[in-house]
Design a protein around this motif. Sequence first.
Motif, PDB file in Angstrom:
ATOM      1  N   ARG A 250     -84.634 -51.089 -58.823  1.00 44.26           N
ATOM      2  CA  ARG A 250     -84.001 -51.250 -57.515  1.00 44.26           C
ATOM      3  C   ARG A 250     -85.028 -51.127 -56.389  1.00 44.26           C
ATOM      4  N   THR A 251     -84.705 -51.728 -55.260  1.00 43.15           N
ATOM      5  CA  THR A 251     -85.540 -51.548 -54.075  1.00 43.15           C
ATOM      6  C   THR A 251     -85.376 -50.116 -53.572  1.00 43.15           C
ATOM      7  N   GLU A 252     -86.356 -49.643 -52.840  1.00 45.97           N
ATOM      8  CA  GLU A 252     -86.316 -48.261 -52.365  1.00 45.97           C
ATOM      9  C   GLU A 252     -85.100 -47.974 -51.483  1.00 45.97           C
ATOM     10  N   ASP A 253     -84.621 -49.005 -50.780  1.00 44.03           N
ATOM     11  CA  ASP A 253     -83.438 -48.827 -49.939  1.00 44.03           C
ATOM     12  C   ASP A 253     -82.146 -49.127 -50.697  1.00 44.03           C
ATOM     13  N   ALA A 254     -82.243 -49.407 -52.004  1.00 42.57           N
ATOM     14  CA  ALA A 254     -81.090 -49.642 -52.883  1.00 42.57           C
ATOM     15  C   ALA A 254     -80.269 -50.864 -52.480  1.00 42.57           C
ATOM     16  N   ARG A 255     -80.879 -51.821 -51.788  1.00 49.49           N
ATOM     17  CA  ARG A 255     -80.147 -53.040 -51.420  1.00 49.49           C
ATOM     18  C   ARG A 255     -80.359 -54.166 -52.419  1.00 49.49           C
ATOM     19  N   GLY A 256     -81.330 -53.998 -53.299  1.00 47.48           N
ATOM     20  CA  GLY A 256     -81.582 -55.002 -54.322  1.00 47.48           C
ATOM     21  C   GLY A 256     -81.666 -54.359 -55.683  1.00 47.48           C
ATOM     22  N   SER A 257     -81.143 -55.035 -56.701  1.00 47.50           N
ATOM     23  CA  SER A 257     -81.134 -54.469 -58.049  1.00 47.50           C
ATOM     24  C   SER A 257     -81.372 -55.561 -59.083  1.00 47.50           C
ATOM     25  N   GLY A 258     -82.221 -55.244 -60.056  1.00 47.27           N
ATOM     26  CA  GLY A 258     -82.475 -56.149 -61.172  1.00 47.27           C
ATOM     27  C   GLY A 258     -82.370 -55.394 -62.476  1.00 47.27           C
ATOM     28  N   TRP A 259     -82.201 -56.118 -63.553  1.00 50.62           N
ATOM     29  CA  TRP A 259     -81.947 -55.473 -64.857  1.00 50.62           C
ATOM     30  C   TRP A 259     -82.507 -56.341 -65.967  1.00 50.62           C
ATOM     31  N   VAL A 260     -82.971 -55.672 -67.026  1.00 53.30           N
ATOM     32  CA  VAL A 260     -83.422 -56.391 -68.206  1.00 53.30           C
ATOM     33  C   VAL A 260     -83.059 -55.562 -69.432  1.00 53.30           C
ATOM     34  N   ALA A 261     -82.768 -56.235 -70.536  1.00 51.76           N
ATOM     35  CA  ALA A 261     -82.456 -55.548 -71.794  1.00 51.76           C
ATOM     36  C   ALA A 261     -83.007 -56.364 -72.951  1.00 51.76           C
ATOM     37  N   ARG A 262     -83.481 -55.648 -73.977  1.00 55.05           N
ATOM     38  CA  ARG A 262     -83.955 -56.310 -75.187  1.00 55.05           C
ATOM     39  C   ARG A 262     -83.545 -55.480 -76.392  1.00 55.05           C
TER      40      ARG A 262
ATOM     41  N   ALA B 143     -84.710 -57.708 -58.701  1.00 47.30           N
ATOM     42  CA  ALA B 143     -84.537 -56.680 -57.671  1.00 47.30           C
ATOM     43  C   ALA B 143     -85.045 -57.181 -56.331  1.00 47.30           C
ATOM     44  N   GLN B 144     -86.202 -57.804 -56.353  1.00 49.86           N
ATOM     45  CA  GLN B 144     -86.783 -58.310 -55.104  1.00 49.86           C
ATOM     46  C   GLN B 144     -85.967 -59.457 -54.522  1.00 49.86           C
ATOM     47  N   GLN B 145     -85.430 -60.298 -55.391  1.00 41.51           N
ATOM     48  CA  GLN B 145     -84.713 -61.491 -54.925  1.00 41.51           C
ATOM     49  C   GLN B 145     -83.272 -61.221 -54.532  1.00 41.51           C
ATOM     50  N   SER B 146     -82.738 -60.041 -54.899  1.00 41.65           N
ATOM     51  CA  SER B 146     -81.319 -59.792 -54.645  1.00 41.65           C
ATOM     52  C   SER B 146     -81.051 -59.024 -53.350  1.00 41.65           C
ATOM     53  N   VAL B 147     -82.088 -58.785 -52.555  1.00 44.91           N
ATOM     54  CA  VAL B 147     -81.923 -58.099 -51.266  1.00 44.91           C
ATOM     55  C   VAL B 147     -81.208 -59.027 -50.278  1.00 44.91           C
TER      56      VAL B 147
END
Length: 444
Positions: free
Chosen positions: A178-190, A211-215
């Motif tokens: 997540r971004t430090e301000d919690a406005r963006g979040s990304g996830w990965v699983a394997r 995370a960077q693109q979802s702000v």
Amino acid sequence: MSIYSEAQAKAILDKVIKLSKADECTATLEGSVAGNIRYALNSVSTSGIVSNCELAVQVAFGKKVGTATINEFDDAALARVVKRAEDLARLAPDNPEFMPAIGKQDYPATPTYVAATAGITPEYRAQVAADSIVPSKAGKLVAAGFFSDAVRFSALANSKGNFGYQQSTNVDFTCTVRTEDARGSGWVARNVADVGQFNAKSEIQTAIAKAQQSVDAKALEPGKYTVILEPAASAGLISFMMQGFDARSADEGRSFLTKKGGGNRLGEKLFDDKVTLFSDPAHPGAAVLPWDNDGLKREKQAIITNGKVDSLQYSRYWAKAKNTRAIGQPGNLIMVGGSKSTMDLVKSTKKGILVTRTWYIRSVDPQTVLLTGLTRDGTFYIENGEIKYPIKNFRWNESPVIMLNNVDELGKPERVGDDESPFIMLVPPMKIREFTFTSLSDAV
């Protein structure tokens, strides 16, 4: 010691069978050595290794059944657990659906064990955490994840001469960035059996990018949209749908596969022509034990072929009631797809929504498999084959039966597995039309 050799496991199980004075006895012995590391706020919080082994003994006097478990294996302990199971069986009422112990089975070995995975060290786990945390911190992001690995053995035997033994390995990795301000979040699983197919340094880049693109996500009106569902987004819906393939539920009117007026819909075409789903315990990349929880041999089994329902799952009791053959319940699900990646499907989409994953899935109506849940950790608007901007998450209401009737295109299958699903799955990314979003969610 938690990993017994085949000879050691058989010696314990043979003693148990010999000790029992019941009409029949079935015993299973399972052990594992599992390691893990957990991190949050860019710092490791816990790590450890759990070693465990357990013996379960089930006996029957007529139709009276008793079961007991123990994790000690000296002669006195084995005698105690057998006696406890027999005492419970004598107290139990008759089981009206009792099925006797299975006969001797032939279990062809399946490729579930990889030595490299069994050899994972604490240093390796620490490096996985570092490979997630370091690039996240460099990008002013916050990582939280969990990495676990395990080597297991499973053995079973009964008083009718049946015996099976096999080892397996597994690696499971999830990370939210997540971004430090919690406005963006990304996830990965394997999820893999072979750790050689896993690289934390490359996997984490997926979560970082999302995370960077979802702000600054924009609100989009709820409604029906074309969606690109990543494999993790559709796997949960398909897993729920498989509950409806239980033959008894269908025959007794409790499933979407129940036929009006009685019976089931075996042989009917209920899905799009592109939908083909099967199970195969030895399938490369998704191998599972060659027996199910009852010890029945698993077989390669067509479930859906070009949209037609090819088989239902029969318990031993229901198979006898319906005069059909019971085979082992599937341990994996393989959905046939194509060769395209998720981004290839995006490129062919004029307008739509990319969904990273679905979560908090709950059943609304079992007879139509209507489910509800939320999108999470990266939801994006697609226009003219490009990701235009991030959008706020949605609550969705959809049936996987309807979803699999609205398939435009399927991509290359990927392995998906987690503790909440009874299956290891190979699922392709999917382009689905008219997927139903019912409301917005402010959570990232």
